[in-house]
Design an enzyme around this catalytic site. Sequence first.
Site, PDB file in Angstrom:
ATOM      1  N   SER A   1       0.791  -1.231   0.000  1.00  0.00           N
ATOM      2  CA  SER A   1       0.000   0.000   0.000  1.00  0.00           C
ATOM      3  C   SER A   1       0.825   1.284   0.000  1.00  0.00           C
ATOM      4  CB  SER A   1      -0.950  -0.049   1.184  1.00  0.00           C
ATOM      5  OG  SER A   1      -1.878   0.972   1.077  1.00  0.00           O
ATOM      6  N   HIS A   2       0.707   2.054   1.074  1.00  0.00           N
ATOM      7  CA  HIS A   2       1.368   3.367   1.119  1.00  0.00           C
ATOM      8  C   HIS A   2       2.814   3.262   1.591  1.00  0.00           C
ATOM      9  CE1 HIS A   2      -0.258   2.404   5.032  1.00  0.00           C
ATOM     10  NE2 HIS A   2       0.655   3.196   5.554  1.00  0.00           N
TER      11      HIS A   2
ATOM     12  N   ASP B   1      -2.440   6.374  -3.292  1.00  0.00           N
ATOM     13  CA  ASP B   1      -1.266   5.673  -2.768  1.00  0.00           C
ATOM     14  C   ASP B   1      -0.874   4.499  -3.673  1.00  0.00           C
ATOM     15  OD1 ASP B   1      -3.435   4.051  -2.157  1.00  0.00           O
ATOM     16  OD2 ASP B   1      -2.537   3.280  -0.318  1.00  0.00           O
TER      17      ASP B   1
ATOM     18  N   ASP C   1      -1.421   1.292  -3.886  1.00  0.00           N
ATOM     19  CA  ASP C   1      -2.415   0.339  -4.387  1.00  0.00           C
ATOM     20  C   ASP C   1      -3.751   0.993  -4.732  1.00  0.00           C
ATOM     21  OD1 ASP C   1      -2.905   0.859  -1.692  1.00  0.00           O
ATOM     22  OD2 ASP C   1      -3.849  -1.079  -1.363  1.00  0.00           O
TER      23      ASP C   1
ATOM     24  N   ASP D   1      -6.061   2.805  -3.010  1.00  0.00           N
ATOM     25  CA  ASP D   1      -7.262   2.923  -2.180  1.00  0.00           C
ATOM     26  C   ASP D   1      -7.325   4.235  -1.406  1.00  0.00           C
ATOM     27  OD1 ASP D   1      -5.226   2.138  -0.507  1.00  0.00           O
ATOM     28  OD2 ASP D   1      -6.262   0.397   0.328  1.00  0.00           O
ATOM     29  N   ARG D   2      -6.227   5.001  -1.394  1.00  0.00           N
ATOM     30  CA  ARG D   2      -6.249   6.272  -0.676  1.00  0.00           C
ATOM     31  C   ARG D   2      -6.421   7.446  -1.627  1.00  0.00           C
ATOM     32  NH1 ARG D   2      -2.257   6.298   4.439  1.00  0.00           N
ATOM     33  NH2 ARG D   2      -2.721   4.192   5.154  1.00  0.00           N
TER      34      ARG D   2
ATOM     35  N   LYS E   1     -11.667   0.861   0.533  1.00  0.00           N
ATOM     36  CA  LYS E   1     -11.644   2.289   0.289  1.00  0.00           C
ATOM     37  C   LYS E   1     -11.172   2.498  -1.140  1.00  0.00           C
ATOM     38  CE  LYS E   1      -7.182   2.987   2.673  1.00  0.00           C
ATOM     39  NZ  LYS E   1      -6.902   1.865   3.571  1.00  0.00           N
TER      40      LYS E   1
END
Length: 543
Positions: free
Chosen positions: A113-114, A277, A279, A281-282, A376
């Site tokens: 992710s992030h 981010d 992946d 989702d942000r 998200k």
Amino acid sequence: MEIKLVPTTAFEDQKPGTSGLRKKTKVFMETPNYLENFVQAIFNTIDVKDKTLVLGGDGRFYNKEALQVILKMAIANEAREVKVGRDGLFSTPAVSVEIRKYQTDGGIILSASHNPGGIEGDFGIKFNTANGGPAPESVTNAIFEQSKKLTFYKITDMPDIDVSREGVQFFGDTKVTVMNPVTDYADLMENLFDFEAIRSLFQKGFRLRYDALNAVTGPYAQEIFEERLGAFAGTVVHGVPKEDFGGLHPDPNLTYAKELVETMYAPDAPDMGAASDGDGDRNMVLGPSFFVNPSDSIAILAANYELVKGYAQGLSGVARSMATSRALDKVADQKGLAHYETPTGWKFFGSLLDAGKITLCGEESFGAGSSHIREKDGLWSILYWLNILAKTGLSIKEIVQQHWQTYGRHFYTRHDYEGIEVERAKGLMDNLKRRLASLPGMRLKENEITWADDFAYTDPVTHEMTLDQGIRVLFKDGSRIIYRLSGTGTQGATLRVYLEKYEPDASKQNQDPQKALADLIKIAGDIAGIAAFTGRTAPTVIT
Ligand code: VG1
Ligand code: CO
């Protein structure tokens, strides 16, 4: 094609955190069987024989290699079908879309992710269940239990599978379908939002700068903004997914999305800046010289649902994570909507969404989403904003300021102390826990602590209980301080301190949050002894 049973020794440290199993890339690459064991633990838990899975990742370093291992293991374990994103790419929200659209038994996402990528960075693996969402704790706990007792895993001895072209291939009884990773996702977005209105906004000259930070969302953003919505060429920057994210930190916040922030604070800034981010989702949303706090953003999306095609019929309810500001609660109260407070992590929204108790939900950590999927969704949030802008004709700053005037402003900030020694971080939290009972009544300047607890949660749908989700301290004037340790880091510990203060008076709302919260920030340091325990005098990231 030979199926091999490979003897292995179980690991003790494969407990998924806030969002999957995340470790240094080198741990996955250099510890023999580390990846294989975890994948076999997932397969044993879900009994993968004859099941269908979606598989893809954010394109970071080791994505390709791990993907091949998982495919070969899925074939050896006799999965019915694996739907793979072309070139092994899928954003997290897109995996959720595909699981739901094709009603698969789940999906595997390769991403940290992030967290930064590369050989010196982080890698991760997440399992999503058949509802399209992150596995709930009952499932992650079962995977962890499996991982501790593995004695062998299954893999096929075969050459790498070509995932560069869309189409179907068979290996034994297992079907491998390589899919376009963008189309289904983009189609869903087109159903939810008023693309006609957004297109005419762009035609009128609206300028968006979308920074994909060289991570997975580039191709999605390119298709949606530039192809389908007609935004000017060059709207999407850093749009080609790179293994090392081109050296960028794929975390869309004021510290790490530096170039975007500089552009948005320079003269002649575009009308809107946005980023996602690693992946996808942000989301981060900015106006010219104006940052939209994610907690405010969720409240604003909820407050304006009437303007958005996919939500105009109404919201069944809303939810936020405990650490997220209570701006959303104000909207829910005024609109007569049910609202829920969950622990940190998207997995806690799943049951509420599945039961139809909520339509929108979000977290302060740049995450917002809805019942359209079970993750998200970064681009979804940005499109929601564009939809509001197109329908109102207002600027981002005007929308936010009008929101504060109507509902009051929740000054909010999060201070992160990254990479502190684990023992010191635990010491700080233990000390707070020990003193919890003695905190209420404590007077600090003009304020007084009225409540302090260690947040525990019982899921209203499944009745699963989750303990130890952060220390919250409440004050007489409604202010809050929350302390918790991150569950996504891979090195040392990260202390997160969340601070919030409500200001209903419109004449006092246009201050810098760091100034408006200065007293509370000081109090937060004093109560927890942050400097003494961590040896730090300032946070590493402020949002
Ligand atoms: C962080 C955020 C949390 C988010 C999680 C996964 O967790 O605080 O709100 O759900 O990351 O986001 P933690 O435990 O480090 O505070 V992501 O974009 O990594 O899937
Ligand atoms: Co993410």
